[in-house]
Write an enzyme that holds these catalytic residues in place. Structure first.
Site: not given
Ligand code: ADP
Ligand code: MG
Length: 363
Positions: A17, A108, A153
């Site tokens: 943060h 992700s 990120d």
């Molecule tokens: P984090 O970045 O910590 O994984 P976030 O909530 O920021 O969590 O992002 C997750 C979102 O990104 C998922 O709900 C989806 O909408 C999208 N996402 C990430 N990776 C994929 C993937 N491989 N296929 C489809 N959507 C994805």
């Molecule tokens: Mg994220």
């Protein structure tokens, strides 16, 4: 010819943060990543498919608008941000595949936007600068998806180098590679599977609280308070919550600097107490941990981990634990037992390998 790029997820080693306070963060890219395979098409449409999602999405290239709530917004947001910068886009087919756990705080989402942006850049020969790629991928998440992430990120996913952590100054966006050789230590990443609510009211409350504290202190951002100025700053704040938020940010920035110094000196063991102090600060001052996260940290420390902390936005997601490699199995078993005792879900774990940022794959 289709073009394929892979962009990694990341673990934030320390600095939580601090990004939206113009402060310091120290993420590193992990082996797990997202691959985007892109190609042009002649019908003026964009088709986005993900191996991790049942429903592909198809729209006309000049029609999509921010904030539909679909997962495909992450990919479409990249195209939207490129178009806003004057790029004339053809129709595109975009295929996504990923082994980054989704929604666990390992970014992700950044892996997805960075893989799409780098692949489209290469496919269309745009030759975007490093700063432009950062701006496009940030804008995709912030302005199109509407996720209030601070830029760390995307920096980590784009610019990390193998065997290094990426020291980022989030005021200037300057980055430095810091050697991160774990030697005979292992950095366990434990995905607690507890829900993380990154973009919800708790995040906003802290972000706005930090801005209010900076205003009361007459500084552009909490970054401008250093450890020596902390006590007098706390005395000038009128609210206990703002004092707690400020104490976390100021001490966390200091811990990032100390971690960078320890890594540069090759003193890995010195990281342990810094990681644990970061967790305590997030638990007691910033109040962004949760039962599963605290339980995992306590279990790791209970079996002799050098240090442990939650990583990511908070309230769920992952814990990292620095352990001697020969004790890694015992440490993981301790977390599993503690979770079973408390009837928490079954945690997933892997050993983090500091890896390289976005790169092209053979088509
Ligand atoms: P984090 O970045 O910590 O994984 P976030 O909530 O920021 O969590 O992002 C997750 C979102 O990104 C998922 O709900 C989806 O909408 C999208 N996402 C990430 N990776 C994929 C993937 N491989 N296929 C489809 N959507 C994805
Ligand atoms: Mg994220």
């Amino acid at each position: 010819m289709p073009v394929r790029w892979r962009a990694p997820g990341r673990v934030n080693l320390i600095g939580e943060h601090t990004d939206y306070n113009d402060g310091f963060v120290l993420p590193f890219a992990i082996e797990q990543g997202t691959t985007a395979t892109v190609d042009t098409r002649t019908d003026g449409r964009v088709a986005v498919a993900s191996t991790q999602r049942p429903e592909p999405v198809e729209v006309a290239v000049d029609t999509f608008r921010p904030g539909t709530g679909s997962w495909a917004d992450y990919a479409l947001g990249v195209l939207w941000a490129l178009r806003r910068r004057g790029v004339d886009l053809p129709g595109l087919t975009i295929s996504i595949d990923s082994d980054v756990p989704v929604g666990s705080g390992l970014s992700s989402s950044a892996a997805l936007v960075c893989s799409v942006a780098t692949a489209v850049d290469a496919l269309l020969g745009l030759e975007l600068s490093a700063d432009d790629l950062l701006a496009v991928t940030r804008s995709a998440e912030n302005d199109f998806v509407g996720a209030p992430t601070g830029g760390m990120d995307q920096l980590a996913s784009l610019r990390s180098e193998a065997g290094h952590a990426l020291f980022c100054d989030m005021r200037t966006l300057a980055t430095e590679q810091v050697p991160f050789d774990l030697g005979d230590l292992t950095l366990l990443v434990i995905d607690t599977r507890a829900e993380h609510r990154h973009a919800d009211g708790e995040y906003r409350r802290r972000r706005e609280g930090c801005e209010r504290a900076a205003r009361q202190l007459g500084v552009p951002a909490l970054r401008d308070i250093d450890a020596a100025g902390l006590q007098s700053a706390l005395a000038r704040l009128d609210d206990d919550e703002l004092r707690r938020f400020t104490r976390h940010i100021v001490t966390e920035n200091e811990r990032v600097l100390q971690t960078v110094a320890a890594l540069r000196a090759g003193e890995l063991a010195e990281l342990g107490p810094l990681l644990t102090a970061s967790h305590v600060s997030m638990r007691d001052d910033f109040r962004i941990t949760g039962p599963e996260l605290d339980c995992a940290v306590d279990a790791l420390l209970g079996v002799g981990a050098l240090g442990a902390r939650m990583t990511g936005g908070g309230f769920g997601g992952c814990v990292i634990g620095l352990v001697e490699t020969r004790t890694a199995d015992t440490a993981l078993a301790a977390v599993q037992t503690a979770f079973a005792d408390r009837a928490f879900g079954s945690p997933q774990a892997f050993a983090a390998v500091p890896s390289g940022g976005a790169h092209r794959l053979a088509s």
